[in-house]
Design an enzyme around this catalytic site. Structure first.
Site, PDB file in Angstrom:
ATOM      1  N   GLY A 208     -14.748  -8.381  -0.670  1.00  0.00           N
ATOM      2  CA  GLY A 208     -14.023  -7.369   0.106  1.00  0.00           C
ATOM      3  C   GLY A 208     -12.573  -7.309  -0.321  1.00  0.00           C
ATOM      4  O   GLY A 208     -12.220  -7.804  -1.384  1.00  0.00           O
ATOM      5  N   ASN A 209     -11.741  -6.671   0.481  1.00  0.00           N
ATOM      6  CA  ASN A 209     -10.306  -6.656   0.180  1.00  0.00           C
ATOM      7  C   ASN A 209      -9.520  -6.601   1.479  1.00  0.00           C
ATOM      8  O   ASN A 209     -10.101  -6.536   2.558  1.00  0.00           O
ATOM      9  CB  ASN A 209      -9.965  -5.486  -0.755  1.00  0.00           C
ATOM     10  CG  ASN A 209     -10.326  -4.145  -0.141  1.00  0.00           C
ATOM     11  OD1 ASN A 209      -9.747  -3.749   0.871  1.00  0.00           O
ATOM     12  ND2 ASN A 209     -11.299  -3.462  -0.719  1.00  0.00           N
ATOM     13  N   TYR A 210      -8.188  -6.641   1.363  1.00  0.00           N
ATOM     14  CA  TYR A 210      -7.325  -6.808   2.536  1.00  0.00           C
ATOM     15  C   TYR A 210      -7.031  -5.516   3.302  1.00  0.00           C
ATOM     16  O   TYR A 210      -6.248  -5.525   4.233  1.00  0.00           O
ATOM     17  CB  TYR A 210      -5.993  -7.419   2.108  1.00  0.00           C
ATOM     18  CG  TYR A 210      -6.094  -8.860   1.672  1.00  0.00           C
ATOM     19  CD1 TYR A 210      -6.667  -9.804   2.515  1.00  0.00           C
ATOM     20  CD2 TYR A 210      -5.597  -9.273   0.444  1.00  0.00           C
ATOM     21  CE1 TYR A 210      -6.746 -11.132   2.128  1.00  0.00           C
ATOM     22  CE2 TYR A 210      -5.672 -10.600   0.058  1.00  0.00           C
ATOM     23  CZ  TYR A 210      -6.250 -11.525   0.903  1.00  0.00           C
ATOM     24  OH  TYR A 210      -6.311 -12.831   0.523  1.00  0.00           O
ATOM     25  N   SER A 211      -7.616  -4.391   2.924  1.00  0.00           N
ATOM     26  CA  SER A 211      -7.279  -3.136   3.606  1.00  0.00           C
ATOM     27  C   SER A 211      -7.592  -3.238   5.101  1.00  0.00           C
ATOM     28  O   SER A 211      -8.661  -3.693   5.492  1.00  0.00           O
ATOM     29  CB  SER A 211      -8.083  -1.987   2.975  1.00  0.00           C
ATOM     30  OG  SER A 211      -7.922  -0.831   3.752  1.00  0.00           O
ATOM     31  N   ALA A 278      -9.959   1.639   0.523  1.00  0.00           N
ATOM     32  CA  ALA A 278      -9.860   0.748  -0.639  1.00  0.00           C
ATOM     33  C   ALA A 278     -11.299   0.382  -1.013  1.00  0.00           C
ATOM     34  O   ALA A 278     -11.871  -0.564  -0.476  1.00  0.00           O
ATOM     35  CB  ALA A 278      -9.059  -0.489  -0.273  1.00  0.00           C
TER      36      ALA A 278
END
Ligand code: CTP
Length: 406
Positions: A208-211, A278
Site C-alpha cells: 500500500g502507500n501513505y495516502s 495514489a
C-alpha cells in the site's frame, strides 16, 4: 448574492461581539434577513436591544421567551436558515459545538442546523494555539463547517497572529463567495478517485502507500458544495474519513483493479473526472491463499503492472469531458508533470513536490502548482480544503473555455 438569504447569526461572549453590529449592517444592506441567537455570555458584551434594532427581529437567547413562556424552536431555525454564521466564536463555544454540549440556545440551533455553518473564531493567541482548540477546529472542519480566519479568509495553515476575529467585511465576503459558488456546478457529474490502493500479498498482508484520502475528500466536498453530483471512488482510508454531503455517492474499493473497473463504468456518464488516488502501479503476481510463513531464506514477490486508470480514461475522453490528474514528484517536477499531462491526456495536472514542506501525503496542508499544456500557476501552502477550492476554480475555468469553443 445575499439578496433574500436568511442568515442565523450566533454571537458569543467575546470583546469582538461589538463587531457583530457591523456584520449585521452589511448583511442587511446586501439584502439578507438576519436572526440573531446570542449566548448568555454574549449579552454581557452587547445588548439584545441594539441587535434587535439592527435586525428588526427579536433576539433569541433563552430556550423560552421570558414573557409568555413560548418555546423558541431551534429545529425551525435550522430549517429556516440558508446559512448560520457564528461570529465571534469563543474557544468555549467552539468546544461545545465540536462535542455537542447543548447547554444554550446557540448550540442547540447549531446542532439542528441544516444549512452550511461558518465560524469566525475570536480569542487570544494562547487559547487559540492550545491543542484542544486546534483539535476542536479541525473536528468542526471535518464535519463540513467553514472556519473563517484572518489572512486567507478560511482556516489558515499557520498559527502566527491568529485568534483575532476576521474583519466584518471579509466575513461577509466569505459568505457572498460561498453563495456565488453554491450553484456554479449544478447539474454537473464529477468522478473523483481518492486514497491509496491495497494490493494483496496474502490474507493478512498487502502493498500500500501513505495516502490518507484527505485531498480527494476535500475535492469531493468542494464540488458537492457547488452543486455537482459526485461519485467518490475511494481506496481503504481511515474510518474517520466520512462524507456527509447528500450530493456525494461513495464507492469503496480496495485494489487498483477494482478502482479501474468502477472508473471505466462511471467515466462515460461524467462531465469531469479528478484522479487524486495514489494508485499502486504494481500488484503481486499471485495472492497466497494462506498466510505466508517465515522461512529461513529471503523471499521474492513478483509483481505485475496494474492498469493505468488515468491513461485508459484519457484514451476514452470525449469532447466536452474534462480530465484532471495529480502528480507527486521528488525531482524534475515540472518536466515530469508535463510529460504525464500529455501521456494521460489530462486537461491539467496538479503537481505536488515532496521537496515542499507541508505538501503531499498524511498532512492537512498542500502546496500545489497547476500545469496545463501552456501555463503554470503556483499556489502558496494552504489547507487541503482551500487547495480544493483553487483546483475546482481551475476546473470550472476549463469547463467554461471548452463550452465557449464549442
Ligand atoms: N494514476 C492512475 N492509475 C494508475 C497510476 C496513476 O489513475 N495506475 C493516476 C493518479 O491518480 C494521478 C496520475 O495518474 O492522477 C499520476 O500518477 P503517478 O503514479 O504519479 O503516475 P505514473 O504514470 O505512475 O508515473 P510514475 O510512476 O512514472 O511517476
Amino acid at each position: 448574492m445575499l439578496q433574500g438569504k436568511k442568515i442565523v447569526l450566533g454571537i458569543t461572549g467575546s470583546i469582538a461581539a461589538y463587531k457583530s453590529c457591523l456584520i449585521i449592517r452589511q448583511l442587511i444592506k446586501k439584502g439578507a434577513e438576519v436572526q440573531v441567537v446570542i449566548t448568555p455570555a454574549g449579552k454581557e458584551f452587547i445588548t439584545p436591544i441594539t441587535l434587535s434594532a439592527l435586525t428588526s427581529k427579536p433576539v433569541i437567547s433563552e430556550f423560552f421567551s421570558q414573557r409568555d413562556g413560548t418555546w423558541h424552536s431551534h429545529v425551525d431555525l435550522g430549517l429556516w436558515a440558508d446559512a448560520m454564521l457564528i461570529a465571534p466564536a469563543t474557544a468555549s463555544t467552539i468546544g461545545k459545538m465540536a462535542n455537542g454540549v447543548a447547554d444554550n440556545m446557540l448550540i442547540t440551533t447549531y446542532l439542528s442546523m441544516k444549512a452550511p455553518v461558518f465560524i469566525a473564531p475570536a480569542m487570544d493567541l494562547d487559547m487559540y494555539a492550545h491543542p484542544s482548540t486546534q483539535q476542536n477546529l479541525k473536528t468542526l472542519q471535518s464535519y463540513g463547517n467553514h472556519i473563517i480566519e484572518p489572512g486567507t479568509g478560511f482556516l489558515a495553515s499557520k498559527l502566527e497572529g491568529k485568534g483575532r476575529m476576521e474583519e466584518p467585511e471579509n466575513i461577509v465576503a466569505c459568505l457572498e463567495q460561498f453563495f456565488s459558488r453554491q450553484e456554479s456546478m449544478k447539474g454537473k457529474k464529477v468522478l473523483i478517485t481518492a486514497g491509496p490502493t491495497y494490493e494483496k500479498i496474502d490474507p493478512v498482508r498487502f502493498i500500500g502507500n501513505y495516502s490518507s484520502g484527505k485531498m480527494g475528500f476535500a475535492l469531493a466536498n468542494e464540488c458537492a458544495n457547488r452543486g455537482a453530483q459526485v461519485e467518490l471512488v475511494c481506496g481503504p482510508v481511515s474510518s474517520s474519513m466520512q462524507v456527509k454531503h447528500p450530493n456525494i455517492h461513495r464507492i469503496d474499493i480496495e485494489s487498483a483493479k477494482e478502482m479501474y473497473e468502477v472508473c471505466k463504468e462511471q467515466y462515460p456518464l461524467m462531465d469531469s473526472t479528478i484522479l487524486c488516488a495514489a494508485v499502486a502501479d504494481f500488484a503481486p503476481e499471485t495472492v497466497a491463499d494462506q498466510k505466508i510463513k517465515r522461512t529461513g531464506d529471503g523471499m521474492v514477490i513478483r509483481l505485475k503492472p496494474n492498469p493505468d486508470i488515468a491513461a485508459s480514461l484519457g484514451q476514452m475522453k470525449k469532447e466536452g469531458q474534462t480530465l484532471v490528474g495529480f502528480a507527486l514528484e521528488t525531482n524534475d517536477e515540472e518536466s515530469n508533470a508535463q510529460a504525464k499531462l500529455k501521456k494521460k491526456n489530462f486537461d491539467f495536472i496538479v503537481l505536488n513536490s515532496l521537496k515542499d514542506k507541508g505538501a503531499g501525503f498524511r498532512t492537512d496542508t498542500n502546496k500545489i502548482t497547476i500545469i496545463t499544456a501552456d501555463s503554470k500557476k503556483e499556489y502558496p501552502l494552504k489547507t487541503k480544503e482551500e487547495v480544493s477550492k483553487d483546483i475546482v476554480d481551475e476546473l470550472e475555468a476549463v469547463i467554461g473555455q471548452k463550452a465557449e469553443t464549442r
